[in-house]
Design an enzyme around this catalytic site. Structure first.
Site, PDB file in Angstrom:
ATOM      1  N   GLY A  46       0.842  -1.181   0.000  1.00  0.00           N
ATOM      2  CA  GLY A  46       0.000   0.000   0.000  1.00  0.00           C
ATOM      3  C   GLY A  46       0.879   1.232   0.000  1.00  0.00           C
ATOM      4  O   GLY A  46       2.069   1.159   0.350  1.00  0.00           O
ATOM      5  N   GLN A  51       3.350   9.863   1.315  1.00  0.00           N
ATOM      6  CA  GLN A  51       4.619   9.119   1.309  1.00  0.00           C
ATOM      7  C   GLN A  51       5.490   9.447   0.097  1.00  0.00           C
ATOM      8  O   GLN A  51       6.665   9.076   0.064  1.00  0.00           O
ATOM      9  CB  GLN A  51       4.354   7.610   1.351  1.00  0.00           C
ATOM     10  CG  GLN A  51       3.756   7.156   2.683  1.00  0.00           C
ATOM     11  CD  GLN A  51       3.600   5.652   2.710  1.00  0.00           C
ATOM     12  OE1 GLN A  51       2.615   5.121   2.242  1.00  0.00           O
ATOM     13  NE2 GLN A  51       4.598   4.961   3.236  1.00  0.00           N
ATOM     14  N   CYS A  90       6.280  -0.168   7.277  1.00  0.00           N
ATOM     15  CA  CYS A  90       5.933   1.019   6.491  1.00  0.00           C
ATOM     16  C   CYS A  90       7.114   1.387   5.613  1.00  0.00           C
ATOM     17  O   CYS A  90       8.256   1.408   6.089  1.00  0.00           O
ATOM     18  CB  CYS A  90       5.585   2.174   7.429  1.00  0.00           C
ATOM     19  SG  CYS A  90       5.091   3.665   6.555  1.00  0.00           S
ATOM     20  N   LEU A  91       6.831   1.688   4.352  1.00  0.00           N
ATOM     21  CA  LEU A  91       7.901   2.057   3.424  1.00  0.00           C
ATOM     22  C   LEU A  91       8.594   3.344   3.860  1.00  0.00           C
ATOM     23  O   LEU A  91       9.727   3.595   3.470  1.00  0.00           O
ATOM     24  CB  LEU A  91       7.344   2.212   2.011  1.00  0.00           C
ATOM     25  CG  LEU A  91       6.783   0.922   1.385  1.00  0.00           C
ATOM     26  CD1 LEU A  91       6.107   1.232   0.054  1.00  0.00           C
ATOM     27  CD2 LEU A  91       7.870  -0.123   1.199  1.00  0.00           C
ATOM     28  N   HIS A 132      -4.075   1.307   7.621  1.00  0.00           N
ATOM     29  CA  HIS A 132      -2.721   1.875   7.686  1.00  0.00           C
ATOM     30  C   HIS A 132      -2.602   3.062   6.724  1.00  0.00           C
ATOM     31  O   HIS A 132      -2.078   4.127   7.090  1.00  0.00           O
ATOM     32  CB  HIS A 132      -1.717   0.766   7.345  1.00  0.00           C
ATOM     33  CG  HIS A 132      -0.285   1.193   7.317  1.00  0.00           C
ATOM     34  ND1 HIS A 132       0.656   0.738   8.221  1.00  0.00           N
ATOM     35  CD2 HIS A 132       0.382   2.033   6.464  1.00  0.00           C
ATOM     36  CE1 HIS A 132       1.832   1.299   7.932  1.00  0.00           C
ATOM     37  NE2 HIS A 132       1.693   2.074   6.873  1.00  0.00           N
ATOM     38  N   GLU A 133      -3.093   2.874   5.470  1.00  0.00           N
ATOM     39  CA  GLU A 133      -2.954   3.951   4.467  1.00  0.00           C
ATOM     40  C   GLU A 133      -3.817   5.155   4.825  1.00  0.00           C
ATOM     41  O   GLU A 133      -3.394   6.303   4.643  1.00  0.00           O
ATOM     42  CB  GLU A 133      -3.314   3.442   3.069  1.00  0.00           C
ATOM     43  CG  GLU A 133      -2.452   2.302   2.546  1.00  0.00           C
ATOM     44  CD  GLU A 133      -0.970   2.476   2.792  1.00  0.00           C
ATOM     45  OE1 GLU A 133      -0.471   3.611   2.797  1.00  0.00           O
ATOM     46  OE2 GLU A 133      -0.305   1.446   3.009  1.00  0.00           O
ATOM     47  N   HIS A 136      -2.211   7.329   7.251  1.00  0.00           N
ATOM     48  CA  HIS A 136      -1.209   8.223   6.653  1.00  0.00           C
ATOM     49  C   HIS A 136      -1.838   9.551   6.240  1.00  0.00           C
ATOM     50  O   HIS A 136      -1.194  10.597   6.322  1.00  0.00           O
ATOM     51  CB  HIS A 136      -0.593   7.576   5.404  1.00  0.00           C
ATOM     52  CG  HIS A 136       0.610   6.721   5.670  1.00  0.00           C
ATOM     53  ND1 HIS A 136       1.757   7.214   6.246  1.00  0.00           N
ATOM     54  CD2 HIS A 136       0.858   5.411   5.406  1.00  0.00           C
ATOM     55  CE1 HIS A 136       2.657   6.231   6.333  1.00  0.00           C
ATOM     56  NE2 HIS A 136       2.137   5.134   5.838  1.00  0.00           N
TER      57      HIS A 136
END
Ligand code: NI
Length: 161
Positions: A46, A51, A90-91, A132-133, A136
């Site tokens: 995701g 991000q 997380c990226l 999660h997204e 963000h």
């Protein structure tokens, strides 16, 4: 299409409340394509627009199951049910994982790149990735919610959300 640079904690854009999208134009379509390409390149499941440094309410999710790629603009969780506890990464926060408690089943309403409304029903890991997204978009990172955190830099894992 192009792969965008993924911003990392503590970049302040990750802590902003992202702005609602009101223009459904070619720029938005390109943003969605770039986000999907960037997510796949990083082997993530995701990605949220903040991000890649863009403070807009846009997410992409693909957990590698039959749901495929979901691109959603202005997503809102309208129903939540049940509970699950499981690991997340997380990226934007390389080398760290943690166990996060999430709703097990959710209904998300949002819009596609043309502005048409649609709804996604998600459960399990798919629901986790959405939550999660969407966090963000509100400046919330999984490390804010995790019940524990562990270093995964010993492994060669890419991945994350
Ligand atoms: Ni993330």
């Amino acid at each position: 299409m192009s792969i965008r640079l993924i911003v990392k904690e503590p970049d302040p854009v990750l802590r902003e409340v992202a702005k609602e999208v009101t223009k459904f134009n070619d720029n938005l379509k390109k943003l969605l394509k770039d986000m999907a390409e960037t997510m796949y390149d990083a082997e993530g499941v995701g990605l949220a627009a903040p991000q890649i440094g863009i403070s807009k309410r846009v997410i992409v999710v693909d957990v590698g199951d039959e749901n495929g790629l979901v691109e959603m603009v202005n997503p809102v969780i309208v129903e939540k049910d049940g509970e699950q506890l499981g690991p997340e990464g997380c990226l934007s926060i390389p080398n760290l994982n943690g166990d996060v408690r999430r709703a097990d089943r959710i209904v998300v309403e949002g819009q596609n790149s043309g502005g048409e409304k649609f709804t996604v029903q998600a459960s399990g890991y798919f629901a986790r990735a959405f939550q999660h997204e969407i966090d963000h978009l509100n400046g919330i990172l999984f490390t804010d919610l995790a019940e524990n955190l562990y270093d995964i830099s010993e492994r060669t894992r890419k991945g994350g959300e």
